[in-house]
Write a protein that holds these residues in place. Structure first.
Motif, PDB file in Angstrom:
ATOM      1  N   VAL A  42       0.839  -1.199   0.000  1.00 34.54           N
ATOM      2  CA  VAL A  42       0.000   0.000   0.000  1.00 34.54           C
ATOM      3  C   VAL A  42       0.877   1.253   0.000  1.00 34.54           C
ATOM      4  O   VAL A  42       0.676   2.170  -0.796  1.00 34.54           O
ATOM      5  N   PHE A  43       1.863   1.290   0.881  1.00 38.32           N
ATOM      6  CA  PHE A  43       2.690   2.492   0.961  1.00 38.32           C
ATOM      7  C   PHE A  43       3.677   2.601  -0.200  1.00 38.32           C
ATOM      8  O   PHE A  43       4.042   3.717  -0.589  1.00 38.32           O
ATOM      9  N   THR A  44       4.047   1.472  -0.795  1.00 38.86           N
ATOM     10  CA  THR A  44       4.860   1.526  -2.008  1.00 38.86           C
ATOM     11  C   THR A  44       4.037   2.121  -3.148  1.00 38.86           C
ATOM     12  O   THR A  44       4.501   2.996  -3.879  1.00 38.86           O
ATOM     13  N   LYS A  45       2.796   1.666  -3.271  1.00 43.25           N
ATOM     14  CA  LYS A  45       1.929   2.201  -4.321  1.00 43.25           C
ATOM     15  C   LYS A  45       1.576   3.660  -4.043  1.00 43.25           C
ATOM     16  O   LYS A  45       1.474   4.473  -4.967  1.00 43.25           O
ATOM     17  N   PHE A  46       1.408   4.000  -2.774  1.00 43.35           N
ATOM     18  CA  PHE A  46       1.168   5.392  -2.383  1.00 43.35           C
ATOM     19  C   PHE A  46       2.308   6.275  -2.914  1.00 43.35           C
ATOM     20  O   PHE A  46       2.073   7.320  -3.505  1.00 43.35           O
ATOM     21  N   HIS A  47       3.531   5.812  -2.724  1.00 45.52           N
ATOM     22  CA  HIS A  47       4.692   6.564  -3.205  1.00 45.52           C
ATOM     23  C   HIS A  47       4.690   6.665  -4.734  1.00 45.52           C
ATOM     24  O   HIS A  47       4.874   7.748  -5.283  1.00 45.52           O
ATOM     25  N   ARG A  48       4.460   5.545  -5.386  1.00 43.63           N
ATOM     26  CA  ARG A  48       4.476   5.545  -6.853  1.00 43.63           C
ATOM     27  C   ARG A  48       3.334   6.353  -7.457  1.00 43.63           C
ATOM     28  O   ARG A  48       3.443   6.837  -8.580  1.00 43.63           O
ATOM     29  N   SER A  49       2.238   6.479  -6.720  1.00 36.57           N
ATOM     30  CA  SER A  49       1.040   7.167  -7.228  1.00 36.57           C
ATOM     31  C   SER A  49       0.910   8.601  -6.740  1.00 36.57           C
ATOM     32  O   SER A  49      -0.090   9.247  -7.021  1.00 36.57           O
ATOM     33  N   LYS A  50       1.897   9.100  -6.033  1.00 39.84           N
ATOM     34  CA  LYS A  50       1.755  10.418  -5.409  1.00 39.84           C
ATOM     35  C   LYS A  50       1.414  11.519  -6.406  1.00 39.84           C
ATOM     36  O   LYS A  50       0.681  12.445  -6.082  1.00 39.84           O
ATOM     37  N   LYS A  51       1.900  11.420  -7.616  1.00 36.31           N
ATOM     38  CA  LYS A  51       1.615  12.453  -8.632  1.00 36.31           C
ATOM     39  C   LYS A  51       0.161  12.394  -9.101  1.00 36.31           C
ATOM     40  O   LYS A  51      -0.340  13.352  -9.677  1.00 36.31           O
ATOM     41  N   LEU A  52      -0.520  11.290  -8.846  1.00 34.89           N
ATOM     42  CA  LEU A  52      -1.921  11.147  -9.251  1.00 34.89           C
ATOM     43  C   LEU A  52      -2.895  11.753  -8.243  1.00 34.89           C
ATOM     44  O   LEU A  52      -4.078  11.893  -8.546  1.00 34.89           O
ATOM     45  N   TYR A  53      -2.391  12.092  -7.058  1.00 32.89           N
ATOM     46  CA  TYR A  53      -3.268  12.648  -6.022  1.00 32.89           C
ATOM     47  C   TYR A  53      -3.838  13.978  -6.486  1.00 32.89           C
ATOM     48  O   TYR A  53      -3.137  14.836  -7.007  1.00 32.89           O
ATOM     49  N   ASN A  54      -5.138  14.147  -6.284  1.00 35.92           N
ATOM     50  CA  ASN A  54      -5.855  15.373  -6.616  1.00 35.92           C
ATOM     51  C   ASN A  54      -6.251  16.045  -5.306  1.00 35.92           C
ATOM     52  O   ASN A  54      -6.956  15.443  -4.489  1.00 35.92           O
ATOM     53  N   SER A  55      -5.827  17.270  -5.108  1.00 33.73           N
ATOM     54  CA  SER A  55      -6.061  17.964  -3.838  1.00 33.73           C
ATOM     55  C   SER A  55      -7.533  18.299  -3.581  1.00 33.73           C
ATOM     56  O   SER A  55      -7.862  18.826  -2.527  1.00 33.73           O
ATOM     57  N   ASN A  56      -8.407  17.971  -4.509  1.00 41.86           N
ATOM     58  CA  ASN A  56      -9.841  18.141  -4.262  1.00 41.86           C
ATOM     59  C   ASN A  56     -10.373  17.054  -3.324  1.00 41.86           C
ATOM     60  O   ASN A  56     -11.497  17.121  -2.868  1.00 41.86           O
ATOM     61  N   TYR A  57      -9.543  16.044  -3.080  1.00 39.15           N
ATOM     62  CA  TYR A  57      -9.957  14.912  -2.254  1.00 39.15           C
ATOM     63  C   TYR A  57      -9.125  14.838  -0.977  1.00 39.15           C
ATOM     64  O   TYR A  57      -7.987  15.301  -0.935  1.00 39.15           O
ATOM     65  N   GLN A  58      -9.692  14.208   0.037  1.00 38.74           N
ATOM     66  CA  GLN A  58      -8.977  13.974   1.282  1.00 38.74           C
ATOM     67  C   GLN A  58      -7.912  12.890   1.056  1.00 38.74           C
ATOM     68  O   GLN A  58      -8.123  11.962   0.276  1.00 38.74           O
ATOM     69  N   VAL A  59      -6.808  12.998   1.756  1.00 36.37           N
ATOM     70  CA  VAL A  59      -5.701  12.065   1.564  1.00 36.37           C
ATOM     71  C   VAL A  59      -6.036  10.661   2.075  1.00 36.37           C
ATOM     72  O   VAL A  59      -5.795   9.677   1.377  1.00 36.37           O
ATOM     73  N   LEU A  60      -6.583  10.548   3.269  1.00 39.73           N
ATOM     74  CA  LEU A  60      -6.814   9.220   3.848  1.00 39.73           C
ATOM     75  C   LEU A  60      -7.779   8.376   3.011  1.00 39.73           C
ATOM     76  O   LEU A  60      -7.455   7.222   2.708  1.00 39.73           O
ATOM     77  N   PRO A  61      -8.923   8.883   2.592  1.00 42.06           N
ATOM     78  CA  PRO A  61      -9.777   8.058   1.721  1.00 42.06           C
ATOM     79  C   PRO A  61      -9.081   7.680   0.410  1.00 42.06           C
ATOM     80  O   PRO A  61      -9.252   6.573  -0.092  1.00 42.06           O
ATOM     81  N   TRP A  62      -8.275   8.598  -0.126  1.00 41.97           N
ATOM     82  CA  TRP A  62      -7.520   8.283  -1.334  1.00 41.97           C
ATOM     83  C   TRP A  62      -6.534   7.159  -1.065  1.00 41.97           C
ATOM     84  O   TRP A  62      -6.391   6.241  -1.867  1.00 41.97           O
ATOM     85  N   LEU A  63      -5.889   7.195   0.081  1.00 41.43           N
ATOM     86  CA  LEU A  63      -4.959   6.139   0.464  1.00 41.43           C
ATOM     87  C   LEU A  63      -5.664   4.793   0.572  1.00 41.43           C
ATOM     88  O   LEU A  63      -5.156   3.773   0.123  1.00 41.43           O
ATOM     89  N   TYR A  64      -6.866   4.795   1.116  1.00 44.01           N
ATOM     90  CA  TYR A  64      -7.626   3.536   1.234  1.00 44.01           C
ATOM     91  C   TYR A  64      -8.021   2.979  -0.127  1.00 44.01           C
ATOM     92  O   TYR A  64      -8.192   1.768  -0.266  1.00 44.01           O
ATOM     93  N   THR A  65      -8.173   3.801  -1.124  1.00 44.46           N
ATOM     94  CA  THR A  65      -8.496   3.289  -2.460  1.00 44.46           C
ATOM     95  C   THR A  65      -7.319   2.572  -3.094  1.00 44.46           C
ATOM     96  O   THR A  65      -7.488   1.745  -3.976  1.00 44.46           O
ATOM     97  N   ILE A  66      -6.122   2.887  -2.629  1.00 49.30           N
ATOM     98  CA  ILE A  66      -4.928   2.225  -3.132  1.00 49.30           C
ATOM     99  C   ILE A  66      -4.950   0.784  -2.672  1.00 49.30           C
ATOM    100  O   ILE A  66      -4.627  -0.124  -3.387  1.00 49.30           O
TER     101      ILE A  66
END
Length: 81
Positions: A57-81
């Motif tokens: 999960v945290f490896t994918k979080f790192h690899r996907s960090k550029k895909l994060y959209n600041s319109n969304y909360q971080v924790l729910p986005w992390l759970y989708t990973i």
């Protein structure tokens, strides 16, 4: 010594992390690692599977960090990973 980023919101930290500041990741990880681990351990009976998936999960979080959209909360986005 306290981390200067500890007072920032998750969104602010994520934007800093996207810009390459790894200290921001350290704070995000510290804030959310227990929640993520608890979530996984409730769904997986095997401890080894849980720990493996937790790292993925945290490896994918790192690899996907550029895909994060600041319109969304971080924790729910992390759970989708």
């Amino acid at each position: 010594m306290a981390n200067p980023f500890s007072d920032l919101t998750d969104k602010e930290l994520m934007l800093k992390y996207q810009a390459g500041d790894n200290m921001a990741f350290d704070v995000l990880y510290s804030r959310h690692k227990d929640k993520v681990y608890s979530y996984l351990s409730k769904r997986l009976r095997d401890q080894d599977q849980c720990e493996d998936l937790f790292q993925k999960v945290f490896t994918k979080f790192h690899r996907s960090k550029k895909l994060y959209n600041s319109n969304y909360q971080v924790l729910p986005w992390l759970y989708t990973i």
